[in-house]
Design an enzyme around this catalytic site. Structure first.
Site, PDB file in Angstrom:
ATOM      1  N   GLY A  81      47.219 -97.387 -27.145  1.00  0.00           N
ATOM      2  CA  GLY A  81      48.274 -98.256 -27.646  1.00  0.00           C
ATOM      3  C   GLY A  81      48.069 -98.455 -29.135  1.00  0.00           C
ATOM      4  N   ARG A  82      46.992 -99.188 -29.443  1.00  0.00           N
ATOM      5  CA  ARG A  82      46.683 -99.560 -30.816  1.00  0.00           C
ATOM      6  C   ARG A  82      46.701 -98.375 -31.796  1.00  0.00           C
ATOM      7  NH1 ARG A  82      43.284-103.885 -31.635  1.00  0.00           N
ATOM      8  NH2 ARG A  82      42.535-103.525 -29.534  1.00  0.00           N
TER       9      ARG A  82
ATOM     10  N   ARG B 182      45.742-112.285 -33.223  1.00  0.00           N
ATOM     11  CA  ARG B 182      44.413-111.680 -33.344  1.00  0.00           C
ATOM     12  C   ARG B 182      43.458-112.433 -34.284  1.00  0.00           C
ATOM     13  NH1 ARG B 182      43.286-107.252 -34.899  1.00  0.00           N
ATOM     14  NH2 ARG B 182      41.817-106.569 -33.338  1.00  0.00           N
TER      15      ARG B 182
ATOM     16  N   GLY C 168      41.916 -97.520 -26.111  1.00  0.00           N
ATOM     17  CA  GLY C 168      40.758 -98.083 -26.801  1.00  0.00           C
ATOM     18  C   GLY C 168      40.368 -97.381 -28.081  1.00  0.00           C
TER      19      GLY C 168
ATOM     20  N   TYR D 235      40.433-113.621 -32.097  1.00  0.00           N
ATOM     21  CA  TYR D 235      39.216-112.800 -32.206  1.00  0.00           C
ATOM     22  C   TYR D 235      38.579-112.901 -33.576  1.00  0.00           C
ATOM     23  CZ  TYR D 235      41.637-110.211 -28.443  1.00  0.00           C
ATOM     24  OH  TYR D 235      42.303-109.841 -27.314  1.00  0.00           O
TER      25      TYR D 235
ATOM     26  N   CYS E 196      49.786-126.952 -34.914  1.00  0.00           N
ATOM     27  CA  CYS E 196      48.762-127.996 -34.932  1.00  0.00           C
ATOM     28  C   CYS E 196      47.497-127.458 -34.270  1.00  0.00           C
ATOM     29  CB  CYS E 196      49.247-129.235 -34.196  1.00  0.00           C
ATOM     30  SG  CYS E 196      50.565-130.032 -35.081  1.00  0.00           S
ATOM     31  N   GLU E 197      46.961-126.447 -34.856  1.00  0.00           N
ATOM     32  CA  GLU E 197      45.745-125.778 -34.380  1.00  0.00           C
ATOM     33  C   GLU E 197      45.067-125.256 -35.621  1.00  0.00           C
ATOM     34  OE1 GLU E 197      43.946-124.851 -31.806  1.00  0.00           O
ATOM     35  OE2 GLU E 197      45.176-125.898 -30.330  1.00  0.00           O
TER      36      GLU E 197
HETATM   37  C1  LIG Z   1      45.112-102.463 -23.134  1.00  0.00           C
HETATM   38  C2  LIG Z   1      45.013-101.226 -22.351  1.00  0.00           C
HETATM   39  C3  LIG Z   1      45.235 -99.992 -22.966  1.00  0.00           C
HETATM   40  C4  LIG Z   1      45.505 -99.823 -24.428  1.00  0.00           C
HETATM   41  O1  LIG Z   1      44.473-100.220 -25.216  1.00  0.00           O
HETATM   42  P1  LIG Z   1      44.483 -99.907 -26.790  1.00  0.00           P
HETATM   43  O2  LIG Z   1      43.270-100.599 -27.277  1.00  0.00           O
HETATM   44  O3  LIG Z   1      45.739-100.506 -27.326  1.00  0.00           O
HETATM   45  O4  LIG Z   1      44.452 -98.438 -26.948  1.00  0.00           O
HETATM   46  C5  LIG Z   1      45.177 -98.870 -22.164  1.00  0.00           C
HETATM   47  N1  LIG Z   1      44.923 -98.947 -20.840  1.00  0.00           N
HETATM   48  C6  LIG Z   1      44.709-100.114 -20.216  1.00  0.00           C
HETATM   49  C7  LIG Z   1      44.451-100.118 -18.763  1.00  0.00           C
HETATM   50  C8  LIG Z   1      44.748-101.296 -20.956  1.00  0.00           C
HETATM   51  O5  LIG Z   1      44.517-102.454 -20.333  1.00  0.00           O
END
Ligand SMILES: *Cc1c(COP(=O)(O)O)cnc(C)c1O
Length: 418
Positions: free
Chosen positions: A273-274, A309, A230, A313, A339-340
């Site tokens: 991740g992000r 995205r 996150g 969002y 077609c959206e």
């Molecule tokens: C999606 C997710 C992440 C990664 O989230 P990021 O926003 O990409 O850092 C980590 N843990 C869980 C359980 C997730 O569902």
């Protein structure tokens, strides 16, 4: 955010050549940038007794990318059978795998148990009785409910389907203990794309105080706390980055206090991740049509199958037009061919005047980009390329073909007469 100057300097001069060789559209990722961010994360937590990042595979599920993570000493946060398999294929060991599923099926458990297992992160108290063989190390995903506010993307914890509630958490560990678990960890995931580092510090503080409480009640020790992913990245220009250094210092201080009070220091796990790959990928696409009706539309050869995205969002992704920096501008919508009407990469955006054949670089697509793509309307997902530090480009996933879409239409006749 505009991509780093370093990536831009290496990528932009070569883009026409790369586009000519591979054909647009494609995502292209920067290995040097990914490694730099990975190393910064490790550096931020270097004073902890033990820190490990488990890269969230769903952000960019490609074996070549996962191999880079493995090389940096990272593990993998997996939430599905496919993610576990992909991680194992590139050599992830059981300690490298954090399996955070939800609404877990027996198939999920069977896969989790394969090849020596993984760190099993249970999403509900009821699952203790459904795990075929309870491993000695057990982790629960904690949902603090009204004790915390979530953020816009992820929503409020009280409305989230994930995790064990505060009222159930002690009982969950008690049951795991009764069933033979001897090693324990705890996990939570409360934010998404959060740029305020203090939110993550509060999460670490919350989990450290929670394990103190559980430890006292059950006489157990926790090997790790996992504060989830996150961590945010600034998609828009001029938004400040997350202060990783301050986050590292504040969380390290909490761990040192915990250690003084409790006589031991658990490991800190994180599953970003992000933050690790997001800024180091771009979607490269060619303008193919220019349409002037009530608005001006720039049609490109990619569509939302490559990047959901903005449509999903309303997310901002910065766009640059190769070779047109500083030129005359106009307000346009940049659109794909679905077609959206939400198949748009940008809405009423000021961009340089674009003509057919111009190359657009849609930025920050290194996480939750191709991974979220879908095949609605028979749209195909593009290829993925990796720009390697030694100035070579490698194809790391081919583009989808119509035959791939039709693959599920080839099967044995199977009718049921009623
Ligand atoms: C999606 C997710 C992440 C990664 O989230 P990021 O926003 O990409 O850092 C980590 N843990 C869980 C359980 C997730 O569902």
């Amino acid at each position: 955010m505009p991509i780093s100057q370093s990536y831009k300097n290496r990528l932009f001069p070569a883009l026409r050549q790369i586009a000519h060789h591979y054909q647009t559209p494609f995502h292209i990722y920067d290995e040097a940038g990914i490694r730099e961010t990975g190393n910064k994360l490790k550096e931020a937590f270097k004073d902890l007794a033990s820190f490990k990042e488990f890269y969230a595979v769903k952000a960019l599920p490609n074996p070549k990318i996962l191999s880079i993570m493995k090389d940096m000493g990272f593990g993998f946060d997996c939430s599905s059978v496919a993610e576990l398999r992909m991680s194992r294929e590139i050599g992830a060991t059981p300690e490298d795998l954090m399996f955070t599923s939800n609404n877990t099926s027996q198939t999920d458990f069977d896969e989790a148990a394969l090849a020596g297992g993984c760190i099993l992160n249970l999403d509900d108290i009821s699952l203790i009785d459904k795990v075929p063989v309870l491993p000695e190390l057990i982790c629960f995903r904690y949902n603090p409910g009204a004790k915390r506010t979530g953020n816009d993307i992820i929503g409020k914890p009280t409305e989230a389907k994930y995790g064990v509630s505060h009222e159930q958490i002690v009982e969950a560990y008690r049951r795991a203990q009764q069933k033979g678990a001897t090693r324990f960890g705890i996990h939570t995931m409360l934010a998404s794309n959060e740029l305020n580092y203090e939110y993550m510090v509060q999460t670490a503080e919350m989990l450290l105080s929670l394990i103190t409480e559980i430890s006292q009640k059950l006489n157990i020790r926790f090997e790790f706390i996992n504060i989830g992913g996150g961590l945010g990245i600034p998609y828009k220009p001029d938004v400040p980055e997350l202060d990783l250094k301050a986050m590292g210092e504040a969380i390290t201080a909490l761990f040192k206090d915990f250690s003084k009070a409790n006589g031991y220091e658990p490991a800190l796990y994180m599953e970003s991740g992000r933050f690790i790959t997001g800024p180091h990928g771009v979607l490269v696409t060619t303008a193919i049509n220019r349409k002037n009706i009530y608005r001006t539309y720039i049609g490109v050869d990619a569509s939302m199958s490559a990047l959901m995205r903005p449509g999903m969002y309303d997310a901002y992704h910065h766009i640059e037009v190769v070779g047109k920096e500083g030129g005359e501008t106009e307000i346009v919508d940049v659109v794909g061919s679905l077609c959206e009407n939400n198949d748009k990469f940008a809405v009423q955006r000021e961009l340089p005047v674009i003509e057919d054949g111009d190359i657009l670089v849609i930025q920050d697509t290194g996480a939750h980009g191709i991974a979220m793509g879908f095949n609605y309307n028979g749209n195909l997902r593009p290829k993925e390329l990796l720009l390697k530090p030694e100035a070579t480009v490698e194809l790391i996933r081919r583009e989808e073909t119509v035959d791939d879409l039709f693959a599920t239409l080839h099967f044995e006749h199977n009718a049921l007469v009623l």
